[in-house]
Design a protein around this motif. Sequence first.
Motif, mmCIF file in Angstrom:
data_model
loop_
_atom_site.group_PDB
_atom_site.id
_atom_site.type_symbol
_atom_site.label_atom_id
_atom_site.label_comp_id
_atom_site.label_asym_id
_atom_site.label_seq_id
_atom_site.Cartn_x
_atom_site.Cartn_y
_atom_site.Cartn_z
ATOM 1 N N LEU A 121 0.826 -1.206 0.000
ATOM 2 C CA LEU A 121 0.000 0.000 0.000
ATOM 3 C C LEU A 121 0.862 1.258 0.000
ATOM 4 C CD1 LEU A 121 -3.005 0.882 0.108
ATOM 5 C CD2 LEU A 121 -2.716 1.114 2.561
ATOM 6 N N GLU A 122 1.899 1.281 0.820
ATOM 7 C CA GLU A 122 2.788 2.448 0.882
ATOM 8 C C GLU A 122 3.491 2.670 -0.460
ATOM 9 O OE1 GLU A 122 5.842 4.152 4.140
ATOM 10 O OE2 GLU A 122 6.409 2.210 3.312
ATOM 11 N N THR A 123 3.829 1.597 -1.141
ATOM 12 C CA THR A 123 4.479 1.713 -2.449
ATOM 13 C C THR A 123 3.558 2.404 -3.444
ATOM 14 O OG1 THR A 123 5.792 -0.258 -2.007
ATOM 15 C CG2 THR A 123 5.586 0.415 -4.308
ATOM 16 N N VAL A 124 2.287 2.068 -3.407
ATOM 17 C CA VAL A 124 1.321 2.742 -4.282
ATOM 18 C C VAL A 124 1.231 4.216 -3.913
ATOM 19 C CG1 VAL A 124 -1.112 2.877 -4.967
ATOM 20 C CG2 VAL A 124 0.008 0.650 -4.770
ATOM 21 N N LEU A 125 1.190 4.509 -2.628
ATOM 22 C CA LEU A 125 1.112 5.901 -2.174
ATOM 23 C C LEU A 125 2.339 6.704 -2.603
ATOM 24 C CD1 LEU A 125 -0.323 5.348 1.418
ATOM 25 C CD2 LEU A 125 -1.543 6.230 -0.582
ATOM 26 N N LYS A 126 3.493 6.055 -2.651
ATOM 27 C CA LYS A 126 4.717 6.729 -3.080
ATOM 28 C C LYS A 126 4.659 7.150 -4.544
ATOM 29 C CE LYS A 126 7.921 4.731 0.251
ATOM 30 N NZ LYS A 126 9.106 3.881 0.463
ATOM 31 N N GLY A 127 3.727 6.566 -5.289
ATOM 32 C CA GLY A 127 3.546 6.951 -6.689
ATOM 33 C C GLY A 127 3.098 8.395 -6.844
ATOM 34 N N ASN A 168 -6.558 15.676 -1.560
ATOM 35 C CA ASN A 168 -7.420 14.528 -1.287
ATOM 36 C C ASN A 168 -6.665 13.442 -0.525
ATOM 37 O OD1 ASN A 168 -9.943 13.293 -1.315
ATOM 38 N ND2 ASN A 168 -9.506 12.182 -3.215
ATOM 39 N N GLY A 169 -5.743 13.868 0.320
ATOM 40 C CA GLY A 169 -4.891 12.941 1.049
ATOM 41 C C GLY A 169 -5.617 12.057 2.033
ATOM 42 N N TRP A 170 -6.724 12.554 2.586
ATOM 43 C CA TRP A 170 -7.443 11.750 3.578
ATOM 44 C C TRP A 170 -8.052 10.516 2.932
ATOM 45 C CZ3 TRP A 170 -5.391 13.165 7.759
ATOM 46 C CH2 TRP A 170 -5.133 14.505 8.039
ATOM 47 N N ASN A 171 -8.220 10.513 1.624
ATOM 48 C CA ASN A 171 -8.770 9.352 0.913
ATOM 49 C C ASN A 171 -7.694 8.540 0.210
ATOM 50 O OD1 ASN A 171 -11.495 9.926 1.524
ATOM 51 N ND2 ASN A 171 -11.521 11.493 -0.056
ATOM 52 N N ALA A 172 -6.433 8.927 0.351
ATOM 53 C CA ALA A 172 -5.353 8.290 -0.403
ATOM 54 C C ALA A 172 -5.218 6.802 -0.080
ATOM 55 C CB ALA A 172 -4.027 9.010 -0.148
ATOM 56 N N ASP A 173 -5.285 6.437 1.199
ATOM 57 C CA ASP A 173 -5.157 5.021 1.561
ATOM 58 C C ASP A 173 -6.274 4.183 0.944
ATOM 59 O OD1 ASP A 173 -2.900 5.625 3.002
ATOM 60 O OD2 ASP A 173 -3.704 5.005 4.940
ATOM 61 N N SER A 174 -7.509 4.668 1.052
ATOM 62 C CA SER A 174 -8.629 3.885 0.508
ATOM 63 C C SER A 174 -8.580 3.852 -1.022
ATOM 64 C CB SER A 174 -9.975 4.411 1.013
ATOM 65 O OG SER A 174 -10.189 5.743 0.603
ATOM 66 N N ASP A 175 -8.158 4.955 -1.641
ATOM 67 C CA ASP A 175 -8.015 4.956 -3.105
ATOM 68 C C ASP A 175 -6.939 3.972 -3.546
ATOM 69 O OD1 ASP A 175 -9.964 6.925 -3.242
ATOM 70 O OD2 ASP A 175 -8.546 8.563 -3.633
ATOM 71 N N ALA A 176 -5.821 3.940 -2.819
ATOM 72 C CA ALA A 176 -4.730 3.012 -3.147
ATOM 73 C C ALA A 176 -5.190 1.571 -2.943
ATOM 74 C CB ALA A 176 -3.496 3.321 -2.308
ATOM 75 N N ALA A 177 -5.917 1.317 -1.858
ATOM 76 C CA ALA A 177 -6.426 -0.031 -1.591
ATOM 77 C C ALA A 177 -7.391 -0.466 -2.682
ATOM 78 C CB ALA A 177 -7.099 -0.071 -0.222
ATOM 79 N N LEU A 217 -7.386 0.593 -5.814
ATOM 80 C CA LEU A 217 -6.569 0.345 -7.004
ATOM 81 C C LEU A 217 -5.938 -1.047 -6.932
ATOM 82 C CD1 LEU A 217 -4.617 2.488 -9.202
ATOM 83 C CD2 LEU A 217 -3.137 1.046 -7.850
ATOM 84 N N LEU A 218 -5.355 -1.379 -5.776
ATOM 85 C CA LEU A 218 -4.727 -2.692 -5.607
ATOM 86 C C LEU A 218 -5.748 -3.817 -5.759
ATOM 87 C CD1 LEU A 218 -2.360 -1.873 -2.629
ATOM 88 C CD2 LEU A 218 -1.641 -2.592 -4.921
ATOM 89 N N SER A 219 -6.914 -3.656 -5.153
ATOM 90 C CA SER A 219 -7.951 -4.677 -5.262
ATOM 91 C C SER A 219 -8.405 -4.854 -6.697
ATOM 92 C CB SER A 219 -9.146 -4.317 -4.363
ATOM 93 O OG SER A 219 -8.750 -4.352 -3.007
ATOM 94 N N ASN A 220 -8.526 -3.736 -7.417
ATOM 95 C CA ASN A 220 -8.921 -3.811 -8.828
ATOM 96 C C ASN A 220 -7.854 -4.480 -9.695
ATOM 97 O OD1 ASN A 220 -11.425 -2.629 -8.408
ATOM 98 N ND2 ASN A 220 -10.669 -0.568 -8.789
#
Length: 154
Positions: free
Chosen positions: A82-88, A125-134, A136-139
């Motif tokens: 998840l952190e790797t996606v956020l680093k994008g 939109n940082g407060w939604n970044a974790d859920s958006d990344a999750a 994306l990963l699930s998709n």
Amino acid sequence: MLSVSNLSVQFGKRVLFDEVNTTFTQGNCYGIIGANGAGKSTFLRILSGKIDPTSGHVHLEPGKRMSVLEQNHNLYDESTVLETVLKGNKPLFEVKAEMDALYADYSDENADRIGELQVIFEEMNGWNADSDAASLLSNLGIKEEHHYSLMKDL
């Protein structure tokens, strides 16, 4: 969404590519293929802004952003998936990292800076970044149970 016009790259007398024109449109997936040394990585570095072309332009549609996952897949071995996606999203990740560091060493002196960073974080939109990344990963078919695994373990 992303367009390339009259893009040329030359190293000395060697022309890697000349007057490339293309448009990457939203909703499509693209692959870049070619022989070793053909310029695939160079082209991607130009698209991401890491290097400049000899001539031509790359235009990213206003309001859009580009995220890049480095070709060196071992670079993120000690980060969670998840952190790797956020680093994008480098600007967002840097704001969050600074904010986390200030919270870890909280004092009245850094409270104003935390407030400034929170405003920036919200605008990104940082407060939604974790859920958006999750999402994306699930998709992509990466199950939620792996989102907090280290990249090296994936």
